[in-house]
Design an enzyme around this catalytic site. Structure first.
Site, mmCIF file in Angstrom:
data_model
loop_
_atom_site.group_PDB
_atom_site.id
_atom_site.type_symbol
_atom_site.label_atom_id
_atom_site.label_comp_id
_atom_site.label_asym_id
_atom_site.label_seq_id
_atom_site.Cartn_x
_atom_site.Cartn_y
_atom_site.Cartn_z
ATOM 1 N N ASP A 82 -103.271 61.511 39.376
ATOM 2 C CA ASP A 82 -104.539 61.481 39.731
ATOM 3 C C ASP A 82 -104.904 59.937 39.832
ATOM 4 O O ASP A 82 -105.139 59.190 38.702
ATOM 5 C CB ASP A 82 -105.387 62.312 38.729
ATOM 6 C CG ASP A 82 -106.632 62.585 39.090
ATOM 7 O OD1 ASP A 82 -106.745 62.719 40.518
ATOM 8 O OD2 ASP A 82 -107.651 62.804 38.303
ATOM 9 N N ASP A 104 -105.369 56.313 45.125
ATOM 10 C CA ASP A 104 -106.617 56.194 45.515
ATOM 11 C C ASP A 104 -107.126 54.549 46.000
ATOM 12 O O ASP A 104 -107.265 53.593 45.145
ATOM 13 C CB ASP A 104 -107.760 56.281 44.067
ATOM 14 C CG ASP A 104 -109.046 56.151 44.367
ATOM 15 O OD1 ASP A 104 -109.431 55.471 45.410
ATOM 16 O OD2 ASP A 104 -109.647 56.505 43.431
ATOM 17 N N GLU A 134 -107.335 59.150 49.563
ATOM 18 C CA GLU A 134 -108.875 59.096 49.590
ATOM 19 C C GLU A 134 -109.260 58.404 50.634
ATOM 20 O O GLU A 134 -108.965 57.197 50.792
ATOM 21 C CB GLU A 134 -109.441 58.824 48.303
ATOM 22 C CG GLU A 134 -110.970 58.996 48.200
ATOM 23 C CD GLU A 134 -111.489 59.087 46.831
ATOM 24 O OE1 GLU A 134 -110.985 59.723 45.909
ATOM 25 O OE2 GLU A 134 -112.807 58.578 46.661
HETATM 26 ZN ZN LIG Z 1 -110.940 62.416 41.301
#
Ligand SMILES: [Zn+2]
Length: 287
Positions: A82, A104, A134
């Site tokens: 994550d 990310d 993202e």
């Molecule tokens: Zn998140």
């Protein structure tokens, strides 16, 4: 069952109109709570390990436990990095057996985000690992400030999303549509018109981060508009804290109650995960 690939699971969720919960683990209690809740609901599940939590856990040990838990689980499990921030971390978790990574690059310029993400996609796809990225910026930081707000100037642009997905080859896209990490200041206001446009342009399953604090109705509307993965952690963390507070405030606790205290923490976290899975399944029973 074994560990499964994220892309395959999200395709099924997209077709059947449900979402798969992605729940963070910070220790063995969280890991066990997530797997048990998913088995109870007969739902596929995504186990998240966030890069920001790596300084606090033994990544190798927790990952080995997660791989083993997935192998003996009755439901399909995706093991996902994550908010991965560097290529080194991506390589490390792929070596540990993760089946998915979220990179990310939201703090980078569009060009840098695209170039870095494309490079990670090539590396991961060669090894059978899915990639989520993202575009735009979800409010707050994973593991960051207590309260956060979404910034409309950073919402994901649907036109740009289409080009970004084509050029990077990502399997799933995390979108910024008014969602925010941590606890929301006031009620979350999701931009559903933008979400519908993103679904039409992006061409891949969409991901909603910052799930804690969004209500059932908004979640289910978001699922009907293409959200297939929902990240949820703050609510679990709060449940763990509430459980500890209650237990430690009650009189008569002594050294030999520690296993019981961890057990009730695990149950409280598991109940929170179960409530969310019920919402995310959206009345469907995929397994
Ligand atoms: Zn998140």
């Amino acid at each position: 069952m074994a560990l499964v690939n994220l892309a395959d699971q999200l395709r099924d969720a997209k077709t059947k109109k449900y979402a798969i919960g992605a729940f963070n683990m910070v220790n063995l209690e969280f890991l066990t709570a997530v797997i048990e809740a998913a088995e109870k609901a007969r739902s596929p599940v995504i186990l998240n390990l966030a890069e920001v939590h790596m300084p606090y856990v033994d990544t190798e040990l927790l990952s080995c436990a997660a791989v083993r838990a997935a192998e003996r689980s009755a439901v399909p499990v995706v093991l996902n990095l994550d908010h991965g921030l560097s290529f080194d971390t991506v390589k490390r978790v792929v070596d540990l057996g993760f089946t998915s990574v979220m990179f990310d690059g939201s703090s980078l310029s569009y060009e840098d985000n695209l170039a870095r993400t494309a490079e990670i996609v090539r590396y991961c796809h060669d090894r059978g690992v899915s990639v989520e990225a993202e575009l735009g910026a979800v409010g707050g930081d994973e593991g960051g400030a207590l309260f956060s707000e979404a910034d409309p100037s950073l919402y994901t642009d649907p036109e740009q999303a289409g080009a970004y997905v084509r050029e990077t080859g990502v399997d799933a896209l995390a979108v910024a549509i008014g969602n925010s990490h941590g606890r929301y200041k006031g009620e979350p206001q999701l931009d559903f018109a933008r979400l519908a446009a993103l679904r039409d342009r992006a061409g891949v399953p969409l991901v909603l981060h910052g799930g804690s604090g969004i209500g059932r109705e908004d979640f289910q509307r978001a699922i009907s508009l293409g959200i297939t993965k929902i990240n949820f952690y703050t609510g679990m963390s709060q449940a763990a804290l509430d459980s500890l507070k209650t237990d430690l405030a009650s009189s008569g606790k002594s050294y030999n109650d520690i296993p019981l205290i961890f057990q009730s923490l695990q149950k409280r976290v598991g109940d929170t995960v179960s409530e969310q899975i019920d919402i995310f399944l959206n009345g469907r029973q995929p397994l």
